[in-house]
Design a protein around this motif. Structure first.
Motif, PDB file in Angstrom:
ATOM      1  N   GLU A  70      -1.208  -4.812  -9.508  1.00  0.00           N
ATOM      2  CA  GLU A  70      -1.217  -3.565  -8.758  1.00  0.00           C
ATOM      3  C   GLU A  70      -2.291  -2.629  -9.310  1.00  0.00           C
ATOM      4  O   GLU A  70      -2.495  -2.535 -10.515  1.00  0.00           O
ATOM      5  CB  GLU A  70       0.167  -2.921  -8.877  1.00  0.00           C
ATOM      6  N   ILE A  71      -2.981  -1.925  -8.413  1.00  0.00           N
ATOM      7  CA  ILE A  71      -4.051  -1.013  -8.802  1.00  0.00           C
ATOM      8  C   ILE A  71      -3.748   0.356  -8.201  1.00  0.00           C
ATOM      9  O   ILE A  71      -3.420   0.464  -7.013  1.00  0.00           O
ATOM     10  CB  ILE A  71      -5.419  -1.513  -8.296  1.00  0.00           C
ATOM     11  N   ALA A  72      -3.869   1.395  -9.014  1.00  0.00           N
ATOM     12  CA  ALA A  72      -3.685   2.774  -8.543  1.00  0.00           C
ATOM     13  C   ALA A  72      -5.019   3.498  -8.672  1.00  0.00           C
ATOM     14  O   ALA A  72      -5.671   3.450  -9.711  1.00  0.00           O
ATOM     15  CB  ALA A  72      -2.612   3.477  -9.360  1.00  0.00           C
ATOM     16  N   LEU A  73      -5.420   4.163  -7.579  1.00  0.00           N
ATOM     17  CA  LEU A  73      -6.679   4.895  -7.548  1.00  0.00           C
ATOM     18  C   LEU A  73      -6.453   6.341  -7.148  1.00  0.00           C
ATOM     19  O   LEU A  73      -5.548   6.643  -6.372  1.00  0.00           O
ATOM     20  CB  LEU A  73      -7.643   4.253  -6.536  1.00  0.00           C
ATOM     21  N   THR A  74      -7.286   7.215  -7.672  1.00  0.00           N
ATOM     22  CA  THR A  74      -7.277   8.612  -7.251  1.00  0.00           C
ATOM     23  C   THR A  74      -8.614   8.918  -6.584  1.00  0.00           C
ATOM     24  O   THR A  74      -9.651   8.367  -6.973  1.00  0.00           O
ATOM     25  CB  THR A  74      -7.064   9.585  -8.426  1.00  0.00           C
ATOM     26  N   ILE A  75      -8.568   9.787  -5.587  1.00  0.00           N
ATOM     27  CA  ILE A  75      -9.796  10.232  -4.934  1.00  0.00           C
ATOM     28  C   ILE A  75     -10.347  11.340  -5.816  1.00  0.00           C
ATOM     29  O   ILE A  75      -9.811  12.435  -5.870  1.00  0.00           O
ATOM     30  CB  ILE A  75      -9.519  10.718  -3.501  1.00  0.00           C
ATOM     31  N   ASP A  76     -11.422  11.036  -6.536  1.00  0.00           N
ATOM     32  CA  ASP A  76     -11.952  11.936  -7.552  1.00  0.00           C
ATOM     33  C   ASP A  76     -13.001  12.886  -7.000  1.00  0.00           C
ATOM     34  O   ASP A  76     -13.079  14.034  -7.410  1.00  0.00           O
ATOM     35  CB  ASP A  76     -12.545  11.102  -8.698  1.00  0.00           C
ATOM     36  N   PHE A 113       0.864  -1.173   0.000  1.00  0.00           N
ATOM     37  CA  PHE A 113       0.000   0.000   0.000  1.00  0.00           C
ATOM     38  C   PHE A 113       0.902   1.224   0.000  1.00  0.00           C
ATOM     39  O   PHE A 113       1.745   1.365   0.865  1.00  0.00           O
ATOM     40  CB  PHE A 113      -0.912   0.017   1.235  1.00  0.00           C
ATOM     41  N   GLU A 114       0.722   2.088  -0.973  1.00  0.00           N
ATOM     42  CA  GLU A 114       1.563   3.282  -1.109  1.00  0.00           C
ATOM     43  C   GLU A 114       0.676   4.502  -1.338  1.00  0.00           C
ATOM     44  O   GLU A 114      -0.126   4.541  -2.272  1.00  0.00           O
ATOM     45  CB  GLU A 114       2.503   3.096  -2.303  1.00  0.00           C
ATOM     46  N   VAL A 115       0.806   5.496  -0.457  1.00  0.00           N
ATOM     47  CA  VAL A 115       0.078   6.745  -0.619  1.00  0.00           C
ATOM     48  C   VAL A 115       0.717   7.537  -1.741  1.00  0.00           C
ATOM     49  O   VAL A 115       1.938   7.640  -1.826  1.00  0.00           O
ATOM     50  CB  VAL A 115       0.090   7.558   0.702  1.00  0.00           C
ATOM     51  N   ARG A 116      -0.119   8.053  -2.637  1.00  0.00           N
ATOM     52  CA  ARG A 116       0.346   8.870  -3.753  1.00  0.00           C
ATOM     53  C   ARG A 116      -0.412  10.188  -3.731  1.00  0.00           C
ATOM     54  O   ARG A 116      -1.381  10.341  -3.007  1.00  0.00           O
ATOM     55  CB  ARG A 116       0.072   8.143  -5.077  1.00  0.00           C
ATOM     56  N   ASP A 117       0.008  11.111  -4.545  1.00  0.00           N
ATOM     57  CA  ASP A 117      -0.665  12.404  -4.643  1.00  0.00           C
ATOM     58  C   ASP A 117      -2.134  12.195  -5.030  1.00  0.00           C
ATOM     59  O   ASP A 117      -2.422  11.623  -6.079  1.00  0.00           O
ATOM     60  CB  ASP A 117       0.055  13.269  -5.697  1.00  0.00           C
ATOM     61  N   GLN A 118      -3.034  12.619  -4.180  1.00  0.00           N
ATOM     62  CA  GLN A 118      -4.478  12.521  -4.412  1.00  0.00           C
ATOM     63  C   GLN A 118      -4.991  11.088  -4.574  1.00  0.00           C
ATOM     64  O   GLN A 118      -6.020  10.869  -5.196  1.00  0.00           O
ATOM     65  CB  GLN A 118      -4.898  13.360  -5.635  1.00  0.00           C
ATOM     66  N   GLY A 119      -4.271  10.103  -4.048  1.00  0.00           N
ATOM     67  CA  GLY A 119      -4.736   8.731  -4.162  1.00  0.00           C
ATOM     68  C   GLY A 119      -3.779   7.748  -3.528  1.00  0.00           C
ATOM     69  O   GLY A 119      -2.977   8.103  -2.673  1.00  0.00           O
ATOM     70  N   ILE A 169     -15.532  13.696  -3.246  1.00  0.00           N
ATOM     71  CA  ILE A 169     -15.897  13.307  -1.888  1.00  0.00           C
ATOM     72  C   ILE A 169     -16.907  14.300  -1.331  1.00  0.00           C
ATOM     73  O   ILE A 169     -16.717  15.511  -1.428  1.00  0.00           O
ATOM     74  CB  ILE A 169     -14.661  13.153  -0.971  1.00  0.00           C
ATOM     75  N   SER A 170     -18.026  13.762  -0.837  1.00  0.00           N
ATOM     76  CA  SER A 170     -19.061  14.572  -0.208  1.00  0.00           C
ATOM     77  C   SER A 170     -19.730  13.702   0.851  1.00  0.00           C
ATOM     78  O   SER A 170     -19.375  12.532   1.009  1.00  0.00           O
ATOM     79  CB  SER A 170     -20.093  15.034  -1.246  1.00  0.00           C
ATOM     80  N   GLU A 171     -20.705  14.238   1.561  1.00  0.00           N
ATOM     81  CA  GLU A 171     -21.396  13.448   2.575  1.00  0.00           C
ATOM     82  C   GLU A 171     -22.367  12.444   1.964  1.00  0.00           C
ATOM     83  O   GLU A 171     -22.972  11.656   2.676  1.00  0.00           O
ATOM     84  CB  GLU A 171     -22.091  14.354   3.590  1.00  0.00           C
ATOM     85  N   GLU A 172     -22.512  12.460   0.646  1.00  0.00           N
ATOM     86  CA  GLU A 172     -23.376  11.489  -0.039  1.00  0.00           C
ATOM     87  C   GLU A 172     -22.590  10.450  -0.830  1.00  0.00           C
ATOM     88  O   GLU A 172     -23.088   9.370  -1.099  1.00  0.00           O
ATOM     89  CB  GLU A 172     -24.330  12.193  -1.026  1.00  0.00           C
ATOM     90  N   LYS A 173     -21.360  10.812  -1.217  1.00  0.00           N
ATOM     91  CA  LYS A 173     -20.645   9.931  -2.144  1.00  0.00           C
ATOM     92  C   LYS A 173     -19.138  10.145  -2.083  1.00  0.00           C
ATOM     93  O   LYS A 173     -18.666  11.258  -1.947  1.00  0.00           O
ATOM     94  CB  LYS A 173     -21.156  10.228  -3.559  1.00  0.00           C
ATOM     95  N   VAL A 174     -18.416   9.022  -2.221  1.00  0.00           N
ATOM     96  CA  VAL A 174     -16.969   9.046  -2.405  1.00  0.00           C
ATOM     97  C   VAL A 174     -16.703   8.313  -3.712  1.00  0.00           C
ATOM     98  O   VAL A 174     -17.203   7.211  -3.919  1.00  0.00           O
ATOM     99  CB  VAL A 174     -16.239   8.326  -1.245  1.00  0.00           C
ATOM    100  N   VAL A 175     -15.939   8.945  -4.613  1.00  0.00           N
ATOM    101  CA  VAL A 175     -15.637   8.332  -5.911  1.00  0.00           C
ATOM    102  C   VAL A 175     -14.135   8.138  -6.034  1.00  0.00           C
ATOM    103  O   VAL A 175     -13.372   9.094  -5.941  1.00  0.00           O
ATOM    104  CB  VAL A 175     -16.155   9.190  -7.088  1.00  0.00           C
ATOM    105  N   LEU A 176     -13.729   6.883  -6.235  1.00  0.00           N
ATOM    106  CA  LEU A 176     -12.337   6.545  -6.518  1.00  0.00           C
ATOM    107  C   LEU A 176     -12.278   6.115  -7.973  1.00  0.00           C
ATOM    108  O   LEU A 176     -13.059   5.272  -8.410  1.00  0.00           O
ATOM    109  CB  LEU A 176     -11.866   5.397  -5.623  1.00  0.00           C
ATOM    110  N   LYS A 177     -11.351   6.698  -8.722  1.00  0.00           N
ATOM    111  CA  LYS A 177     -11.210   6.347 -10.139  1.00  0.00           C
ATOM    112  C   LYS A 177      -9.840   5.747 -10.392  1.00  0.00           C
ATOM    113  O   LYS A 177      -8.885   6.032  -9.681  1.00  0.00           O
ATOM    114  CB  LYS A 177     -11.401   7.583 -11.023  1.00  0.00           C
ATOM    115  N   SER A 178      -9.776   4.957 -11.451  1.00  0.00           N
ATOM    116  CA  SER A 178      -8.515   4.356 -11.847  1.00  0.00           C
ATOM    117  C   SER A 178      -7.522   5.452 -12.230  1.00  0.00           C
ATOM    118  O   SER A 178      -7.868   6.390 -12.950  1.00  0.00           O
ATOM    119  CB  SER A 178      -8.737   3.429 -13.037  1.00  0.00           C
ATOM    120  N   ALA A 179      -6.297   5.327 -11.759  1.00  0.00           N
ATOM    121  CA  ALA A 179      -5.247   6.287 -12.116  1.00  0.00           C
ATOM    122  C   ALA A 179      -4.572   5.888 -13.425  1.00  0.00           C
ATOM    123  O   ALA A 179      -3.756   6.630 -13.955  1.00  0.00           O
ATOM    124  CB  ALA A 179      -4.221   6.375 -10.995  1.00  0.00           C
ATOM    125  N   SER A 180      -4.933   4.724 -13.952  1.00  0.00           N
ATOM    126  CA  SER A 180      -4.339   4.237 -15.194  1.00  0.00           C
ATOM    127  C   SER A 180      -5.253   4.577 -16.379  1.00  0.00           C
ATOM    128  O   SER A 180      -6.450   4.303 -16.343  1.00  0.00           O
ATOM    129  CB  SER A 180      -4.163   2.720 -15.118  1.00  0.00           C
TER     130      SER A 180
END
Length: 128
Positions: free
Chosen positions: A54-60, A38-44, A62-73
């Protein structure tokens, strides 16, 4: 390809969940036991599980209704959405939804491992 996790009740407010999930480090404790790196990256973050690439995700989003993680690839087009519904000041209903655009061959290979991953994440979210 769409996959759904089961709906769960978390004994935290949506605001508390947002605080935890807006930082990439907050996702480490939600990972399954099969986590190998597990490696913390900029915004993901980037992670690997036993038997999976290996999978890389970005935090696209975030609100009190939804969190969206998208593929960084750019070669993989998918999003993992955490839908949150406030039940009370101390409880939130959470459901994970996966939306990916894969060719039929890739879909056949990844559907079961992805569903298992979503189920493990759901179990770990339920424990927090």
């Amino acid at each position: 390809m769409n996959l759904e996790g089961r709906k769960i009740i978390v004994n935290k407010s949506a605001k508390e969940l947002v605080e935890m999930l807006k930082s990439p480090e907050g996702y480490r404790e939600l990972m399954p036991d099969s986590l190998q790196s597990f490696e913390v990256r900029d915004q993901g973050f980037k992670f690997s599980l036993k038997g999976m690439p290996e999978i890389a995700l970005t935090i696209d989003e975030i609100s009190e209704e939804k969190v969206v993680l998208k593929s960084a690839s750019s070669s993989l087009d998918f999003a993992l959405n955490g839908m949150m519904n406030k039940i009370s000041d101390t409880q939130t209903e959470v459901q994970l939804l996966f939306d990916g655009k894969f060719n039929p061959f890739i879909k056949m290979m990844v559907e079961k491992p992805l569903q298992n991953f979503i189920n493990a994440l759901t179990d770990n979210i339920e424990k927090i």
